[in-house]
Design a protein around this motif. Sequence first.
Motif, PDB file in Angstrom:
ATOM      1  N   MET A   1     -13.439  38.060 -10.646  1.00 53.72           N
ATOM      2  CA  MET A   1     -14.089  37.446  -9.507  1.00 53.72           C
ATOM      3  C   MET A   1     -13.207  37.633  -8.265  1.00 53.72           C
ATOM      4  O   MET A   1     -12.009  37.467  -8.307  1.00 53.72           O
ATOM      5  CB  MET A   1     -14.305  35.956  -9.776  1.00 53.72           C
ATOM      6  N   THR A   2     -13.840  37.977  -7.179  1.00 53.11           N
ATOM      7  CA  THR A   2     -13.112  38.201  -5.942  1.00 53.11           C
ATOM      8  C   THR A   2     -12.978  36.906  -5.152  1.00 53.11           C
ATOM      9  O   THR A   2     -13.887  36.084  -5.134  1.00 53.11           O
ATOM     10  CB  THR A   2     -13.804  39.282  -5.100  1.00 53.11           C
ATOM     11  N   ALA A   3     -11.845  36.726  -4.513  1.00 51.71           N
ATOM     12  CA  ALA A   3     -11.625  35.544  -3.689  1.00 51.71           C
ATOM     13  C   ALA A   3     -11.914  35.833  -2.216  1.00 51.71           C
ATOM     14  O   ALA A   3     -12.128  34.932  -1.441  1.00 51.71           O
ATOM     15  CB  ALA A   3     -10.180  35.065  -3.846  1.00 51.71           C
ATOM     16  N   LEU A   4     -11.934  37.115  -1.873  1.00 55.01           N
ATOM     17  CA  LEU A   4     -12.090  37.514  -0.479  1.00 55.01           C
ATOM     18  C   LEU A   4     -13.563  37.659  -0.116  1.00 55.01           C
ATOM     19  O   LEU A   4     -14.297  38.405  -0.751  1.00 55.01           O
ATOM     20  CB  LEU A   4     -11.369  38.847  -0.243  1.00 55.01           C
ATOM     21  N   ARG A   5     -13.977  36.952   0.903  1.00 58.95           N
ATOM     22  CA  ARG A   5     -15.359  37.063   1.386  1.00 58.95           C
ATOM     23  C   ARG A   5     -15.498  38.382   2.126  1.00 58.95           C
ATOM     24  O   ARG A   5     -14.732  38.678   3.025  1.00 58.95           O
ATOM     25  CB  ARG A   5     -15.679  35.921   2.328  1.00 58.95           C
ATOM     26  N   ARG A   6     -16.485  39.170   1.736  1.00 59.81           N
ATOM     27  CA  ARG A   6     -16.677  40.485   2.346  1.00 59.81           C
ATOM     28  C   ARG A   6     -17.972  40.583   3.151  1.00 59.81           C
ATOM     29  O   ARG A   6     -18.257  41.602   3.733  1.00 59.81           O
ATOM     30  CB  ARG A   6     -16.650  41.557   1.270  1.00 59.81           C
ATOM     31  N   THR A   7     -18.725  39.507   3.185  1.00 57.13           N
ATOM     32  CA  THR A   7     -19.951  39.494   3.973  1.00 57.13           C
ATOM     33  C   THR A   7     -19.649  38.861   5.328  1.00 57.13           C
ATOM     34  O   THR A   7     -18.724  38.057   5.465  1.00 57.13           O
ATOM     35  CB  THR A   7     -21.060  38.696   3.266  1.00 57.13           C
ATOM     36  N   LEU A   8     -20.449  39.223   6.324  1.00 50.82           N
ATOM     37  CA  LEU A   8     -20.257  38.702   7.674  1.00 50.82           C
ATOM     38  C   LEU A   8     -20.302  37.180   7.655  1.00 50.82           C
ATOM     39  O   LEU A   8     -21.217  36.577   7.092  1.00 50.82           O
ATOM     40  CB  LEU A   8     -21.345  39.255   8.598  1.00 50.82           C
TER      41      LEU A   8
ATOM     42  N   LEU B   1      -0.242  34.707  10.986  1.00 48.25           N
ATOM     43  CA  LEU B   1       0.347  33.572  10.272  1.00 48.25           C
ATOM     44  C   LEU B   1      -0.476  32.299  10.452  1.00 48.25           C
ATOM     45  O   LEU B   1      -0.642  31.524   9.507  1.00 48.25           O
ATOM     46  CB  LEU B   1       1.796  33.356  10.721  1.00 48.25           C
ATOM     47  N   LEU B   2      -1.002  32.081  11.641  1.00 47.32           N
ATOM     48  CA  LEU B   2      -1.862  30.918  11.864  1.00 47.32           C
ATOM     49  C   LEU B   2      -3.125  30.993  11.006  1.00 47.32           C
ATOM     50  O   LEU B   2      -3.533  30.004  10.377  1.00 47.32           O
ATOM     51  CB  LEU B   2      -2.251  30.826  13.341  1.00 47.32           C
ATOM     52  N   LEU B   3      -3.753  32.165  10.969  1.00 42.42           N
ATOM     53  CA  LEU B   3      -4.984  32.319  10.195  1.00 42.42           C
ATOM     54  C   LEU B   3      -4.726  32.253   8.693  1.00 42.42           C
ATOM     55  O   LEU B   3      -5.517  31.661   7.950  1.00 42.42           O
ATOM     56  CB  LEU B   3      -5.684  33.623  10.576  1.00 42.42           C
ATOM     57  N   VAL B   4      -3.621  32.834   8.239  1.00 46.74           N
ATOM     58  CA  VAL B   4      -3.265  32.769   6.818  1.00 46.74           C
ATOM     59  C   VAL B   4      -3.046  31.320   6.404  1.00 46.74           C
ATOM     60  O   VAL B   4      -3.508  30.885   5.348  1.00 46.74           O
ATOM     61  CB  VAL B   4      -2.015  33.635   6.533  1.00 46.74           C
ATOM     62  N   ASN B   5      -2.362  30.565   7.243  1.00 47.41           N
ATOM     63  CA  ASN B   5      -2.149  29.156   6.941  1.00 47.41           C
ATOM     64  C   ASN B   5      -3.479  28.408   6.898  1.00 47.41           C
ATOM     65  O   ASN B   5      -3.698  27.569   6.025  1.00 47.41           O
ATOM     66  CB  ASN B   5      -1.218  28.523   7.976  1.00 47.41           C
ATOM     67  N   HIS B   6      -4.375  28.731   7.821  1.00 45.39           N
ATOM     68  CA  HIS B   6      -5.679  28.078   7.848  1.00 45.39           C
ATOM     69  C   HIS B   6      -6.497  28.414   6.599  1.00 45.39           C
ATOM     70  O   HIS B   6      -7.131  27.535   6.018  1.00 45.39           O
ATOM     71  CB  HIS B   6      -6.448  28.494   9.101  1.00 45.39           C
ATOM     72  N   ILE B   7      -6.449  29.670   6.182  1.00 50.77           N
ATOM     73  CA  ILE B   7      -7.190  30.096   4.980  1.00 50.77           C
ATOM     74  C   ILE B   7      -6.656  29.355   3.765  1.00 50.77           C
ATOM     75  O   ILE B   7      -7.418  28.786   2.984  1.00 50.77           O
ATOM     76  CB  ILE B   7      -7.088  31.617   4.782  1.00 50.77           C
ATOM     77  N   GLY B   8      -5.354  29.407   3.578  1.00 49.20           N
ATOM     78  CA  GLY B   8      -4.710  28.647   2.521  1.00 49.20           C
ATOM     79  C   GLY B   8      -5.036  29.066   1.098  1.00 49.20           C
ATOM     80  O   GLY B   8      -4.678  28.380   0.152  1.00 49.20           O
TER      81      GLY B   8
ATOM     82  N   GLU C   1      -5.627  39.602  -1.755  1.00 49.87           N
ATOM     83  CA  GLU C   1      -6.702  40.575  -1.842  1.00 49.87           C
ATOM     84  C   GLU C   1      -6.908  41.251  -0.481  1.00 49.87           C
ATOM     85  O   GLU C   1      -7.112  42.471  -0.402  1.00 49.87           O
ATOM     86  CB  GLU C   1      -7.992  39.903  -2.310  1.00 49.87           C
ATOM     87  N   ALA C   2      -6.854  40.477   0.587  1.00 46.85           N
ATOM     88  CA  ALA C   2      -7.003  41.038   1.932  1.00 46.85           C
ATOM     89  C   ALA C   2      -5.855  41.990   2.251  1.00 46.85           C
ATOM     90  O   ALA C   2      -6.062  43.040   2.866  1.00 46.85           O
ATOM     91  CB  ALA C   2      -7.069  39.906   2.958  1.00 46.85           C
ATOM     92  N   LEU C   3      -4.651  41.656   1.838  1.00 49.85           N
ATOM     93  CA  LEU C   3      -3.501  42.546   2.055  1.00 49.85           C
ATOM     94  C   LEU C   3      -3.708  43.883   1.353  1.00 49.85           C
ATOM     95  O   LEU C   3      -3.473  44.951   1.938  1.00 49.85           O
ATOM     96  CB  LEU C   3      -2.217  41.885   1.548  1.00 49.85           C
TER      97      LEU C   3
END
Length: 63
Positions: free
Chosen positions: A1-8, A41-48, A55-57
């Motif tokens: 199962m993927t954790a990364l959302r790939r849809t808009l 870094l701000l967005l990564v922290n927000h995603i958590g 997966e995004a990396l």
Amino acid sequence: MTALRRTLNLARPDDIYNAIIDAHKGLSDEQCRDFDARLILLLVNHIGDEAAIREALKEAATT
């Protein structure tokens, strides 16, 4: 199962893209890199969600 959302997931993606571009205006290359690092870094922290971030990396490294 993927954790990364790939849809808009944005109502107005072009507006967000333009806001990011505008935020870089007038910055030197070094200032742009620093800005990007802070934003990431701000967005990564927000995603958590470590799985989604990893997966995004991987995805960003291959495209």
